[in-house]
Design a protein around this motif. Structure first.
Motif, mmCIF file in Angstrom:
data_model
loop_
_atom_site.group_PDB
_atom_site.id
_atom_site.type_symbol
_atom_site.label_atom_id
_atom_site.label_comp_id
_atom_site.label_asym_id
_atom_site.label_seq_id
_atom_site.Cartn_x
_atom_site.Cartn_y
_atom_site.Cartn_z
ATOM 1 N N ASP A 182 0.846 -1.187 0.000
ATOM 2 C CA ASP A 182 0.000 0.000 0.000
ATOM 3 C C ASP A 182 0.890 1.248 0.000
ATOM 4 N N PRO A 183 0.928 2.021 -1.099
ATOM 5 C CA PRO A 183 1.851 3.163 -1.145
ATOM 6 C C PRO A 183 1.508 4.256 -0.154
ATOM 7 N N LEU A 184 0.238 4.503 0.092
ATOM 8 C CA LEU A 184 -0.135 5.539 1.062
ATOM 9 C C LEU A 184 0.324 5.149 2.472
ATOM 10 N N GLN A 185 0.165 3.868 2.791
ATOM 11 C CA GLN A 185 0.561 3.411 4.120
ATOM 12 C C GLN A 185 2.081 3.463 4.289
ATOM 13 N N THR A 186 2.809 3.095 3.221
ATOM 14 C CA THR A 186 4.276 3.109 3.345
ATOM 15 C C THR A 186 4.798 4.538 3.523
ATOM 16 N N ILE A 187 4.194 5.503 2.813
ATOM 17 C CA ILE A 187 4.604 6.908 3.005
ATOM 18 C C ILE A 187 4.275 7.368 4.422
ATOM 19 N N ALA A 188 3.074 7.066 4.876
ATOM 20 C CA ALA A 188 2.672 7.491 6.224
ATOM 21 C C ALA A 188 3.608 6.906 7.277
ATOM 22 N N SER A 189 3.991 5.649 7.099
ATOM 23 C CA SER A 189 4.901 5.023 8.067
ATOM 24 C C SER A 189 6.277 5.685 8.036
ATOM 25 N N ALA A 190 6.754 6.015 6.826
ATOM 26 C CA ALA A 190 8.066 6.659 6.710
ATOM 27 C C ALA A 190 8.065 8.037 7.367
ATOM 28 N N MET A 191 6.975 8.787 7.168
ATOM 29 C CA MET A 191 6.912 10.119 7.782
ATOM 30 C C MET A 191 6.815 10.016 9.305
ATOM 31 N N ALA A 192 6.096 9.015 9.779
ATOM 32 C CA ALA A 192 6.024 8.807 11.247
ATOM 33 C C ALA A 192 7.395 8.460 11.796
ATOM 34 N N GLU A 193 8.166 7.680 11.037
ATOM 35 C CA GLU A 193 9.526 7.335 11.475
ATOM 36 C C GLU A 193 10.392 8.583 11.566
ATOM 37 N N LEU A 194 10.280 9.481 10.579
ATOM 38 C CA LEU A 194 11.058 10.720 10.632
ATOM 39 C C LEU A 194 10.697 11.566 11.844
ATOM 40 N N ARG A 195 9.408 11.629 12.151
ATOM 41 C CA ARG A 195 8.966 12.500 13.249
ATOM 42 C C ARG A 195 9.335 11.955 14.623
ATOM 43 N N ARG A 196 9.720 10.712 14.695
ATOM 44 C CA ARG A 196 10.228 10.228 15.985
ATOM 45 C C ARG A 196 11.545 10.917 16.333
ATOM 46 N N ASP A 197 12.355 11.232 15.298
ATOM 47 C CA ASP A 197 13.637 11.907 15.523
ATOM 48 C C ASP A 197 13.528 13.423 15.374
ATOM 49 N N VAL A 198 12.600 13.873 14.526
ATOM 50 C CA VAL A 198 12.415 15.310 14.276
ATOM 51 C C VAL A 198 10.919 15.603 14.420
ATOM 52 N N PRO A 199 10.449 15.817 15.650
ATOM 53 C CA PRO A 199 9.003 15.958 15.865
ATOM 54 C C PRO A 199 8.380 17.167 15.176
ATOM 55 N N GLU A 200 9.141 18.273 15.071
ATOM 56 C CA GLU A 200 8.597 19.500 14.478
ATOM 57 C C GLU A 200 9.489 19.948 13.323
ATOM 58 N N PRO A 201 9.406 19.300 12.155
ATOM 59 C CA PRO A 201 10.300 19.684 11.058
ATOM 60 C C PRO A 201 9.929 21.025 10.443
ATOM 61 N N ALA A 202 10.968 21.763 10.026
ATOM 62 C CA ALA A 202 10.732 22.969 9.242
ATOM 63 C C ALA A 202 10.441 22.592 7.800
ATOM 64 N N LEU A 203 10.996 21.456 7.375
ATOM 65 C CA LEU A 203 10.890 21.023 5.977
ATOM 66 C C LEU A 203 11.279 19.555 5.912
ATOM 67 N N VAL A 204 10.635 18.809 4.998
ATOM 68 C CA VAL A 204 11.078 17.455 4.679
ATOM 69 C C VAL A 204 11.444 17.462 3.196
ATOM 70 N N LEU A 205 12.713 17.368 2.918
ATOM 71 C CA LEU A 205 13.220 17.408 1.548
ATOM 72 C C LEU A 205 13.182 15.999 0.962
ATOM 73 N N GLY A 206 12.544 15.835 -0.215
ATOM 74 C CA GLY A 206 12.377 14.499 -0.774
ATOM 75 C C GLY A 206 12.749 14.393 -2.243
ATOM 76 N N CYS A 207 13.223 13.202 -2.636
ATOM 77 C CA CYS A 207 13.519 12.854 -4.027
ATOM 78 C C CYS A 207 12.687 11.613 -4.336
ATOM 79 N N ASP A 208 11.712 11.754 -5.250
ATOM 80 C CA ASP A 208 10.723 10.706 -5.483
ATOM 81 C C ASP A 208 10.770 10.285 -6.950
ATOM 82 N N CYS A 209 10.703 8.996 -7.196
ATOM 83 C CA CYS A 209 10.849 8.462 -8.559
ATOM 84 C C CYS A 209 9.639 8.811 -9.423
#
Length: 370
Positions: free
Chosen positions: A292-319
């Motif tokens: 499920d692509p939506l679920q995999t993105i949501a899980s990845a963003m949750a993983e990032l927020r464990r280390d950076v709870p309040e990001p100013a920006l999430v820089l991404g490179c997407d195929c």
């Protein structure tokens, strides 16, 4: 002090007007850096001159196959974000020509080690943007990651909206091919990187029996012409093999318990397959099994927020193949909203880099604390 981010966008095809509209939204004075992505349809010489004339801060970017930001997907024009405050510093290192990358990487690594020794308390990561038709990403990413040391690295290969004619990176006021630009980000705020994909290894396996790794071409699989074996494996006719089909049925390589997508770019006249990533004889690949692509993105963003709870920006490179697949599945609007809600800003690529690896059909991202 917080890092301030100001976004700007223009869909004008005129480079002077596009940069003027961008600058009106981002501001152009007292900025610590500008990151942008743009269509390859611009008059790039004129666009480069306007960017250099308007922005006096470190400025880096590349051509793309579309970009994404606060308003979701954008297929053309230019999209940028300007940084100010919070002590964020950008330092750019052009690498050109790519055939001479080894000596240049050595100089980059020496400079970064010196900066790390002088200010060991800062957090750092590297952004690599590469000519997407250079076929140099594997060697360059591996050399940078090995020599720079303990530094998270994400990156993307510049695009030209699936024309596969010319792709460019921007540095020092010029759009360059046969080039890459490595940007070091330094900040006192936390940073965290992540890689996510929505394909796992499937049950149908193919053995690569003839290949040209340097040119990323698979000649044969299972002893048959590669396109014939691939079409049979996915139940399609060779005539039906298009980027849309490739996006739904990528090849997956299993290494050390991890799955790595090896995306197909096109069928050649001799029924060989050109890929976006190096591939070698003797490897066993499978037809990818979709998650499920939506679920995999949501899980990845949750993983990032464990280390950076309040990001100013999430820089991404997407195929780009991921976007094509989302459009076919009619989930592109949902994906666009999800990415915008998670502050993702970036571009659609011809390949992605994560630490020392060049990968396909993947989102690589880094969160910068606010």
């Amino acid at each position: 002090m917080a890092i301030n981010t100001c976004y700007g966008v223009s869909t004008s095809p005129d480079p002077v007007r596009a940069v003027a509209e961008l600058a009106a939204q981002t501001g152009s004075t007292d900025k610590d850096g500008l990151l942008f992505f743009c269509s390859s349809d611009f008059d790039l010489a004129a666009l480069g001159r306007e960017l250099a004339r308007t922005y006096k801060c470190p400025t880096v970017g590349c051509t793309s196959s579309g970009h994404f930001g606060p308003t979701g997907f954008q297929r053309t024009g230019i999209l940028g974000v300007a940084f100010s405050g919070g002590g964020l510093r950008l330092r750019t290192y052009p690498v050109t020509p790519l055939a001479a990358y080894a000596d240049q990487v050595g100089c980059i690594a020496e400079d970064i080690r010196s900066r790390s020794d002088a200010t060991p308390d800062l957090n750092r990561f590297g952004l690599l943007l590469v000519d997407g038709l250079s076929m140099a990403e594997e060697r360059l990413a591996a050399a940078l990651y090995q020599q720079v040391g303990d530094l998270p690295l994400i990156g993307g290969s510049a695009g030209d909206n699936l024309k596969f004619e010319h792709t460019f990176v921007y540095a020092d006021g010029l759009f360059l091919d046969d080039a890459a630009v490595f940007t070091l980000f330094e900040t006192s705020h936390p940073v965290a990187a992540v890689k996510t994909q929505h394909f796992a290894a499937g049950d149908i396996e193919l053995v690569i029996t003839s290949a040209d790794p340097e040119r990323r071409i698979i000649h044969e699989m299972n002893g048959e012409p590669a396109a014939t074996a691939y079409a049979e494996a996915i139940g399609q006719r060779i005539e039906a093999l298009t980027p849309a089909v490739f996006s739904r049925h990528p090849l997956v390589l299993q290494l050390g318990g991890d799955a790595y997508v090896r995306s197909i770019q096109k069928v050649n006249d001799d029924l060989s397959l050109s890929c976006y990533c190096a591939i070698d004889e003797g490897l066993i690949v499978s037809i990818g099994r979709a998650l499920d692509p939506l679920q995999t993105i949501a899980s990845a963003m949750a993983e990032l927020r464990r280390d950076v709870p309040e990001p100013a920006l999430v820089l991404g490179c997407d195929c780009i193949l991921r976007r094509l697949e989302f459009e076919q599945a009619a989930i592109d609007a949902d994906m666009s909203r999800l990415m915008a809600a998670n502050l993702l800003f970036g571009f659609y690529t011809y390949g992605e880099q994560y630490n020392g690896l060049h990968v396909n059909q993947t989102l690589t991202a880094v969160a910068i604390g606010g």
